[in-house]
Design an enzyme around this catalytic site. Structure first.
Site, PDB file in Angstrom:
ATOM      1  N   ARG A 125       0.810  -1.233   0.000  1.00  0.00           N
ATOM      2  CA  ARG A 125       0.000   0.000   0.000  1.00  0.00           C
ATOM      3  C   ARG A 125       0.834   1.270   0.000  1.00  0.00           C
ATOM      4  O   ARG A 125       0.386   2.330   0.422  1.00  0.00           O
ATOM      5  CB  ARG A 125      -0.961   0.040   1.195  1.00  0.00           C
ATOM      6  N   LYS A 147       3.164  11.971 -10.531  1.00  0.00           N
ATOM      7  CA  LYS A 147       2.377  11.042 -11.358  1.00  0.00           C
ATOM      8  C   LYS A 147       3.190   9.782 -11.612  1.00  0.00           C
ATOM      9  O   LYS A 147       4.342   9.858 -12.031  1.00  0.00           O
ATOM     10  CB  LYS A 147       2.061  11.683 -12.713  1.00  0.00           C
ATOM     11  N   LYS A 230       8.254  23.583 -13.643  1.00  0.00           N
ATOM     12  CA  LYS A 230       7.296  22.517 -13.329  1.00  0.00           C
ATOM     13  C   LYS A 230       6.950  22.544 -11.845  1.00  0.00           C
ATOM     14  O   LYS A 230       5.791  22.381 -11.467  1.00  0.00           O
ATOM     15  CB  LYS A 230       7.851  21.143 -13.735  1.00  0.00           C
ATOM     16  N   GLU A 240      -3.683  18.704 -11.232  1.00  0.00           N
ATOM     17  CA  GLU A 240      -4.065  19.035 -12.606  1.00  0.00           C
ATOM     18  C   GLU A 240      -5.494  19.529 -12.733  1.00  0.00           C
ATOM     19  O   GLU A 240      -6.346  18.872 -13.290  1.00  0.00           O
ATOM     20  CB  GLU A 240      -3.862  17.817 -13.509  1.00  0.00           C
ATOM     21  N   ASN A 248       0.866  21.390 -20.795  1.00  0.00           N
ATOM     22  CA  ASN A 248       0.436  20.631 -21.963  1.00  0.00           C
ATOM     23  C   ASN A 248       0.702  21.367 -23.282  1.00  0.00           C
ATOM     24  O   ASN A 248       0.384  20.857 -24.355  1.00  0.00           O
ATOM     25  CB  ASN A 248      -1.067  20.333 -21.818  1.00  0.00           C
ATOM     26  N   HIS A 251       1.520  19.734 -26.584  1.00  0.00           N
ATOM     27  CA  HIS A 251       1.198  18.321 -26.395  1.00  0.00           C
ATOM     28  C   HIS A 251      -0.120  17.899 -27.032  1.00  0.00           C
ATOM     29  O   HIS A 251      -0.320  16.715 -27.271  1.00  0.00           O
ATOM     30  CB  HIS A 251       1.183  17.961 -24.909  1.00  0.00           C
ATOM     31  N   HIS A 255       0.883  14.946 -29.018  1.00  0.00           N
ATOM     32  CA  HIS A 255       0.373  13.587 -28.755  1.00  0.00           C
ATOM     33  C   HIS A 255      -0.317  13.015 -29.989  1.00  0.00           C
ATOM     34  O   HIS A 255      -0.180  11.828 -30.290  1.00  0.00           O
ATOM     35  CB  HIS A 255      -0.634  13.600 -27.598  1.00  0.00           C
ATOM     36  N   HIS A 268       9.003  11.389 -28.109  1.00  0.00           N
ATOM     37  CA  HIS A 268       7.984  12.282 -27.542  1.00  0.00           C
ATOM     38  C   HIS A 268       8.384  13.757 -27.682  1.00  0.00           C
ATOM     39  O   HIS A 268       7.604  14.585 -28.147  1.00  0.00           O
ATOM     40  CB  HIS A 268       7.754  11.899 -26.075  1.00  0.00           C
TER      41      HIS A 268
END
Ligand code: NAD
Ligand code: ZN
Length: 371
Positions: A125, A147, A230, A240, A248, A251, A255, A268
């Protein structure tokens, strides 16, 4: 007590952690772990490219400082970022008696940070996580913000958790062995951070004549500055909602281009560079920036070895359809992070599809015309 300039701080609902970016930072890893109270066993997770270069010395240093240290390397690349690999890591950790007070150390690029981070977030956990980023992208982006996650066969990053690290320690000397193309891809995120929030960093990047030869403190200073963008945004917006959306920039189309070309073709960062150039033109069409902005950004992207032309083999309809499928779409409207100038950006959900189409048509014409 004053802290060294190398230390940056991320503040989250769960507490505060340091991001340290410095030349030779790995030499002091055991000291930092002790300083922040991490005394359990150290589980170093890396990939086959990075592990042989950096893990043996780190593990030896940890053991010399009294840590019970272990290491595991997964194959490099995006395919390792899945539940099957996470399951192997659980087997390794649990099979070797991992305990609640232990620490996972994610040594590598964003793939390792996301995978090892997810494993740290979920095993028992959740145990402590320390990011040891070794790519430029990971240093300024993925090792900051909490993240973590793995891919699903139906899409990237669909399974994950927020799990803040206890420390992010970036040793910029490791960038000397990063393949040049990977390094260039990382510069796209640095330039993105400069555009959305740091005009001085942008000017600083423009003044550098040979980015590939940057090293030592000069390199660490730039990375720290890009990381700070950042951090500042994450500090305001941990999960977010608004501000984080600015990251973004480049992006939405980036993307779409990455997915349309099939992952693994364009890196990327390369797709993001193309996306930034296209989205800058959208901002220009929307009256948000002048044409000098678009040219200045394009010149900088190119100076750092990044592409700005739409690659062949992508169709406008496909790209537009993909932007509407983007995670950031709300109530059927694509949300675009767009620049307001060098050093400032905002989120717009009122970009007409005709504008996007016009910019993509211009970009495709250019590719099909005489070279
Ligand atoms: N969690 C987040 O907030 C976040 C943000 C952005 C990107 N990401 C994720 O990051 C991943 C991409 O990360 P990446 O660009 O760092 O790619 P990566 O982790 O695949 O690393 C790129 C390549 O460089 C090699 N490498 C790494 N460091 C090296 C070094 N110092 N010397 C030699 N080789 C080295 C790796 O083995 C790999 O082959 C994607 O999966 C993306 O989804 C996550
Ligand atoms: Zn990115």
């Amino acid at each position: 007590m004053t802290q060294p300039a190398e230390y940056l701080y991320v503040t989250t609902t769960g507490g505060r952690y340091e991001v340290i970016v410095a030349h030779g930072a790995f030499d002091h890893l055991p000291h930092h772990l002790q300083r922040i109270g991490l005394r359990g066993a150290a589980w170093v997770i890396s990939d086959d490219q990075v592990f042989p270069r950096y893990a043996p010395a780190l593990i030896a240093r940890l053991r010399a400082a009294g840590y019970n240290a272990h290491g595991y390397a997964v194959p490099p690349g995006e395919p390792s970022k899945d539940l099957a690999m996470a399951a192997r890591l659980y087997d390794w950790l649990i099979g070797n008696g991992v305990e609640r007070r232990d620490t996972v150390l994610a040594l590598g690029g964003g793939v390792i940070g996301d995978l090892a981070g997810f494993v740290a977030a979920t095993v028992l956990r959740g145990i402590a996580l320390v990011h040891l980023p070794t790519t430029l992208l990971a240093m300024v982006d993925s090792a900051i913000g909490g993240k973590t996650g793995v891919n699903h066969s139906l899409g990237k990053n669909l399974i994950g958790a927020f799990h803040q690290p206890r420390l992010t320690l970036a040793d910029t000397t490791t960038l000397a062995t990063l393949p040049p193309r990977e390094l260039r891809a990382g510069w796209a995120e640095v330039i993105k951070h400069a555009v959305i929030r740091d005009a001085d960093l942008f000017a600083h990047l423009e003044a550098i004549t040979d980015p590939a030869s940057l090293q030592g403190d000069a390199l660490a200073t730039i990375i720290r500055r890009a990381a700070r963008v950042k951090i500042d945004i994450v500090n305001i917006d941990e999960r977010e909602t608004g501000e984080r959306m600015l990251l973004n920039y480049g992006h939405t189309l980036g993307h779409a281009i990455e997915a349309a070309r099939g992952y693994g073709d364009l890196l990327h960062g390369e797709a993001v560079a193309i996306g930034m150039h296209l989205e800058a033109q959208i901002a220009h069409r929307m009256g948000m920036v002048d044409s000098r902005f678009v040219e200045r950004q394009q010149r900088l992207l190119r100076a750092y070895g990044l592409p700005t032309n739409l690659p062949p083999g992508v169709t406008i309809d496909d790209l537009i359809e993909r932007t509407l499928r983007d995670k950031k779409v709300r109530a059927g409207r694509a949300r675009w992070a767009l620049p307001l100038g060098i050093g400032a950006a905002t989120v717009r959900d009122d970009v007409p599809e005709t504008v996007v189409r016009a910019i993509l048509e211009k970009a495709t014409d250019r590719n099909e015309g005489p070279v």
